[in-house]
Design a protein around this motif. Sequence first.
Motif, PDB file in Angstrom:
ATOM      1  N   ASN A  15       0.747  -1.417   0.066  1.00  0.00           N
ATOM      2  CA  ASN A  15       0.159   0.018  -0.531  1.00  0.00           C
ATOM      3  C   ASN A  15       0.715   0.971   0.322  1.00  0.00           C
ATOM      4  O   ASN A  15       2.796   1.127  -0.332  1.00  0.00           O
ATOM      5  N   TYR A  16       0.354   2.765   0.486  1.00  0.00           N
ATOM      6  CA  TYR A  16       1.154   3.887   0.388  1.00  0.00           C
ATOM      7  C   TYR A  16       2.531   4.004   0.926  1.00  0.00           C
ATOM      8  O   TYR A  16       3.205   4.627   1.055  1.00  0.00           O
ATOM      9  N   GLN A 145      -9.782   1.091   4.469  1.00  0.00           N
ATOM     10  CA  GLN A 145      -9.097   0.012   4.362  1.00  0.00           C
ATOM     11  C   GLN A 145      -7.722  -0.340   3.394  1.00  0.00           C
ATOM     12  O   GLN A 145      -7.561  -1.556   3.793  1.00  0.00           O
ATOM     13  N   ARG A 146      -7.447   0.474   2.720  1.00  0.00           N
ATOM     14  CA  ARG A 146      -6.097   0.658   2.820  1.00  0.00           C
ATOM     15  C   ARG A 146      -4.663  -0.221   3.967  1.00  0.00           C
ATOM     16  O   ARG A 146      -3.458  -0.543   3.465  1.00  0.00           O
ATOM     17  N   ASP A 147      -5.378   0.520   4.803  1.00  0.00           N
ATOM     18  CA  ASP A 147      -4.130  -0.089   6.255  1.00  0.00           C
ATOM     19  C   ASP A 147      -4.672  -1.495   6.917  1.00  0.00           C
ATOM     20  O   ASP A 147      -3.680  -1.906   7.298  1.00  0.00           O
TER      21      ASP A 147
END
Length: 257
Positions: A15-16, A145-147
């Motif tokens: 992810n980021y 969600q991205r975590d």
Amino acid sequence: MKVLDFTVRSNEQLNYQNNLIKVTPADNGTLPEMSPGQFVQILVNNSDNVFLRRPISINLVDKEKNEMWLLVQRVGEGTRKICETPARETLNIIFPLGNSFSIPQEEGKFLLVGGGVGAAPMLFLGKKLREKGFSPDFLLGGRSQRDILQLSDFEALGTVYCTTEDGSLGEKGFVTHHSVLQKSRYDFIYTCGPKPMMVAVAKYAHSNKTGCEVSLENLMACGFGACLCCIEKTTRGNLCSCTDGPVFNINELTWID
Ligand code: FES
């Protein structure tokens, strides 16, 4: 404890801010026995500014592939350089360090609570519990969600519940607000993540008379008890979370009034 060169087999940006790096011993030697909760210290290559190794918890050990998985969060130059290491390059790693979660001998209902990248050791612990024939529940929390990382890997090991602060996945709120904690009774809870989350989980466990272990993420430098920067106040006095921990039973900590 060993110091060894590892070859990066793969390095995937999840992810980021998190990369999953899979490594294997560069000399093709067999990985030694390692336990969930233990961590490694990675030497940062190609940096004029970062001299200290970076502590990273062991995400998984795949014995069949002779592979160790490391989930690395990019929070500064050191971890960013580690995340830039391409496949086939070498990482020098001190491992395994610290103590580990206790593995129950008898069947029971076990809940593994992970917040953000703190969920990393819960995958390894879930795998160990599965190998003993237990079916753990996982409760994963993040800002959004991205975590929530490695969801399908967790789902392969047990039932997964999620919370996100923005409600983009699972129930909205913090892990300790999840309805499963009202509906189910657990025999033991394990947790790793941001300290406020672990304190809330510890208080929940204590008020329900449920045993609980936490894996502390105190700031670490040396990783082997020399610099004393990772001290945690406990019922046994001030202890190093790198050598006496990172795993502590909540009864040893001073978090609960
Ligand atoms: Fe140096 Fe724990 S990190 S004593």
